[in-house]
Design a protein around this motif. Structure first.
Motif, PDB file in Angstrom:
ATOM      1  N   VAL A 294      27.837  26.720  14.253  1.00 33.41           N
ATOM      2  CA  VAL A 294      26.869  26.898  13.151  1.00 33.41           C
ATOM      3  C   VAL A 294      26.346  25.539  12.676  1.00 33.41           C
ATOM      4  O   VAL A 294      25.132  25.334  12.518  1.00 33.41           O
ATOM      5  CB  VAL A 294      27.503  27.676  11.980  1.00 33.41           C
ATOM      6  N   LEU A 295      27.268  24.593  12.474  1.00 34.08           N
ATOM      7  CA  LEU A 295      26.832  23.266  12.005  1.00 34.08           C
ATOM      8  C   LEU A 295      25.954  22.569  13.045  1.00 34.08           C
ATOM      9  O   LEU A 295      24.934  21.945  12.697  1.00 34.08           O
ATOM     10  CB  LEU A 295      28.052  22.404  11.659  1.00 34.08           C
TER      11      LEU A 295
ATOM     12  N   CYS B 116      22.537  24.035  12.772  1.00 30.02           N
ATOM     13  CA  CYS B 116      21.807  23.517  11.608  1.00 30.02           C
ATOM     14  C   CYS B 116      21.246  22.132  11.918  1.00 30.02           C
ATOM     15  O   CYS B 116      20.086  21.828  11.602  1.00 30.02           O
ATOM     16  CB  CYS B 116      22.714  23.454  10.382  1.00 30.02           C
ATOM     17  N   ASP B 117      22.055  21.292  12.550  1.00 26.03           N
ATOM     18  CA  ASP B 117      21.585  19.944  12.888  1.00 26.03           C
ATOM     19  C   ASP B 117      20.453  19.996  13.912  1.00 26.03           C
ATOM     20  O   ASP B 117      19.480  19.243  13.816  1.00 26.03           O
ATOM     21  CB  ASP B 117      22.753  19.101  13.415  1.00 26.03           C
TER      22      ASP B 117
ATOM     23  N   TYR C  36      18.333  22.408  14.289  1.00 25.94           N
ATOM     24  CA  TYR C  36      17.147  22.917  13.588  1.00 25.94           C
ATOM     25  C   TYR C  36      16.421  21.781  12.866  1.00 25.94           C
ATOM     26  O   TYR C  36      15.196  21.762  12.765  1.00 25.94           O
ATOM     27  CB  TYR C  36      17.587  24.003  12.603  1.00 25.94           C
TER      28      TYR C  36
ATOM     29  N   MET D  89      12.578  20.588  11.988  1.00 26.77           N
ATOM     30  CA  MET D  89      12.149  20.488  10.587  1.00 26.77           C
ATOM     31  C   MET D  89      11.697  19.078  10.227  1.00 26.77           C
ATOM     32  O   MET D  89      10.800  18.902   9.407  1.00 26.77           O
ATOM     33  CB  MET D  89      13.272  20.949   9.657  1.00 26.77           C
TER      34      MET D  89
ATOM     35  N   TRP E  89      16.273  19.689   6.497  1.00 26.86           N
ATOM     36  CA  TRP E  89      16.661  21.016   6.023  1.00 26.86           C
ATOM     37  C   TRP E  89      18.107  20.988   5.541  1.00 26.86           C
ATOM     38  O   TRP E  89      18.418  21.508   4.466  1.00 26.86           O
ATOM     39  CB  TRP E  89      16.470  22.053   7.132  1.00 26.86           C
ATOM     40  N   CYS E  90      18.968  20.349   6.339  1.00 25.15           N
ATOM     41  CA  CYS E  90      20.385  20.301   5.922  1.00 25.15           C
ATOM     42  C   CYS E  90      20.517  19.609   4.566  1.00 25.15           C
ATOM     43  O   CYS E  90      21.269  20.060   3.699  1.00 25.15           O
ATOM     44  CB  CYS E  90      21.227  19.566   6.966  1.00 25.15           C
TER      45      CYS E  90
ATOM     46  N   MET F 101      19.558  21.984   1.888  1.00 28.89           N
ATOM     47  CA  MET F 101      20.429  23.161   1.738  1.00 28.89           C
ATOM     48  C   MET F 101      21.823  22.825   1.240  1.00 28.89           C
ATOM     49  O   MET F 101      22.459  23.629   0.573  1.00 28.89           O
ATOM     50  CB  MET F 101      20.529  23.914   3.074  1.00 28.89           C
ATOM     51  N   GLU F 102      22.311  21.610   1.589  1.00 29.69           N
ATOM     52  CA  GLU F 102      23.718  21.334   1.275  1.00 29.69           C
ATOM     53  C   GLU F 102      23.964  21.327  -0.233  1.00 29.69           C
ATOM     54  O   GLU F 102      25.078  21.581  -0.673  1.00 29.69           O
ATOM     55  CB  GLU F 102      24.183  20.033   1.948  1.00 29.69           C
ATOM     56  N   ARG F 103      22.916  21.076  -1.016  1.00 30.67           N
ATOM     57  CA  ARG F 103      23.091  21.077  -2.470  1.00 30.67           C
ATOM     58  C   ARG F 103      22.422  22.276  -3.152  1.00 30.67           C
ATOM     59  O   ARG F 103      22.364  22.350  -4.379  1.00 30.67           O
ATOM     60  CB  ARG F 103      22.542  19.768  -3.077  1.00 30.67           C
ATOM     61  N   PHE F 104      21.927  23.204  -2.334  1.00 27.54           N
ATOM     62  CA  PHE F 104      21.135  24.311  -2.876  1.00 27.54           C
ATOM     63  C   PHE F 104      21.940  25.184  -3.839  1.00 27.54           C
ATOM     64  O   PHE F 104      21.424  25.673  -4.831  1.00 27.54           O
ATOM     65  CB  PHE F 104      20.583  25.162  -1.727  1.00 27.54           C
ATOM     66  N   PHE F 105      23.187  25.400  -3.526  1.00 27.86           N
ATOM     67  CA  PHE F 105      24.039  26.263  -4.353  1.00 27.86           C
ATOM     68  C   PHE F 105      25.112  25.466  -5.085  1.00 27.86           C
ATOM     69  O   PHE F 105      26.139  26.011  -5.456  1.00 27.86           O
ATOM     70  CB  PHE F 105      24.667  27.366  -3.498  1.00 27.86           C
ATOM     71  N   GLU F 106      24.864  24.137  -5.247  1.00 28.30           N
ATOM     72  CA  GLU F 106      25.866  23.275  -5.899  1.00 28.30           C
ATOM     73  C   GLU F 106      26.161  23.764  -7.314  1.00 28.30           C
ATOM     74  O   GLU F 106      27.308  23.843  -7.731  1.00 28.30           O
ATOM     75  CB  GLU F 106      25.347  21.832  -5.936  1.00 28.30           C
TER      76      GLU F 106
END
Lengths: 247, 247
Positions: free
Chosen positions: B194-195, B198-199, B201, B205, B219-220, B223-228
């Motif tokens: 999965v990781l 993402c990389d 992708y 991007m 993108w990463c 996203m990595e802080r999107f739900f912080e």
């Protein structure tokens, strides 16, 4: 590949769910095309919080029949998919840089909406290629069993299934509410109007049921007891185990 | 009425959200056609648990700008809609015959999925008629304010908005994950894969962001802080007030 060439709205208007299929397998090229087209649906901030399990294993599909309440089409269709809300990518990315990944009602909503927009585009794409489709909400009868049988990790939550295949039936299209029942300008209508709309809709539905050999059935009659008993009451715990916090 | 005649998949592949509009109003006939086509999306057991508010009042639309975090397009687009999960019909029918109408996680899911399938069909129908669309999740910044300004009753819960109109921009299409990132056979892939996906992708991007003048963005990284921090933490209480019980 395209077996039909219809305009978008004409394709939508022809929709009916297909519950009986021939044994024709959906080719990989059609699946690839429908999934890629499905992914072009809008996704909130491009988060793409969904995954798709293409279930080809006959034993898994046979087990899914029981989970979904005896729906043989889950095994007998031309392709079966489980659509999942997938927050794992975001959690793994957050883990990698040491920040929290908080799931709450909003992130749950985001992932369910994202997955649903994708799924509807995919379903219509399959239909445009000449295949029938049916959503299988029945897998929610036991999401823990679905999760286990598909070896899904934490935060990949199955939401619903989808059967795809060559139609072996030609069902009557089911009438929907008239547009002016569901759309209102700058507000909504009163309770009395809503009830009158439901009763008026039953004039359409009585004819539909009659054509389907279910004379006397009404939509109001079906719906008034639909939520009498809370359904699938395990879902709260299930989604909590998958990481959702109701906050 | 039809300004374009495209096949379904071609129409989907052209999707990009439109965030800037001319002042052209969307005609009533196009709205009627797109909503009716949208309604043909599947709905679980035909429950149709959604309603649509067509917001034409300029004061309400101006107020929605602030609610959605400063999105002027909510006022300036050719038509603005608020898509709602609507359990009122079912409650009123249950009330009328004296049985309970229990809302829980399952019924909440049902109504959100139903509304989303409808909305995606409607969005694509508008696009097929030559209009641009954009989902407005930003109304969830303050659903109580949306509810109040639209005088919505209990159990008609706004979920998201949608702007529709004549595009005044020609944005780059945003690449999605490759199909093999989101679809897997009989299960899913490991965390490491999965990781790596993402990389990979981000190679797509980075070029997209470069073309949009946002060089260096990933993108990463987004996203990595999107739900912080838990977002829109009032939604639990809001949906409870609308009748949802987390059980």
């Amino acid at each position: 590949m395209k077996t039909t060439e219809k305009t978008v709205i004409a394709q939508m208007l022809e929709h009916r769910s297909i519950r009986s299929y021939t044994d024709e397998i959906v080719p990989a090229a059609d699946i690839e095309q429908a999934v890629a087209a499905g992914q072009k649906a809008a996704t909130s901030s491009n988060i793409q919080t969904y995954s798709l399990v293409h279930v080809t294993d006959i034993e898994i599909r046979t087990a899914m029949i029981e989970i979904s309440g005896g729906q043989d089409k889950v095994r007998d269709c031309g392709a079966f998919f489980v659509i999942c809300a997938d927050m794992r990518r975001h959690r793994l990315l957050a883990d990698r840089c040491g920040v929290p990944c908080e799931q709450n009602v909003e992130s749950f909503l985001l992932s369910v909406i994202d997955a649903s927009l994708f799924a509807q585009n995919m379903a219509l794409a399959f239909e445009s290629l000449g295949w029938g489709t049916c959503y299988i909400g029945g897998i929610r009868n036991n999401l823990s069993a679905v999760q286990k049988i598909l070896s899904l990790p934490t935060d990949v939550s199955p939401l619903f299934g989808m059967t795809v295949g060559r139609a072996a039936e030609e069902p009557w299209p089911r009438p929907r509410f008239p547009v002016d029942t569901i759309m209102h300008e700058n507000g909504v209508v009163s309770d009395d109007v809503v009830l009158a709309q439901c009763d008026a809709y039953d004039d359409l539905m009585r004819e539909y049921y009659l054509n389907r050999g279910a004379s006397g059935r009404t939509w109001c009659g079906q719906m008034e007891r639909f939520f009498e008993v809370p359904k699938r009451a395990h879902l709260k715990d299930f989604f909590e185990q998958m990481g959702v916090r109701w906050r």
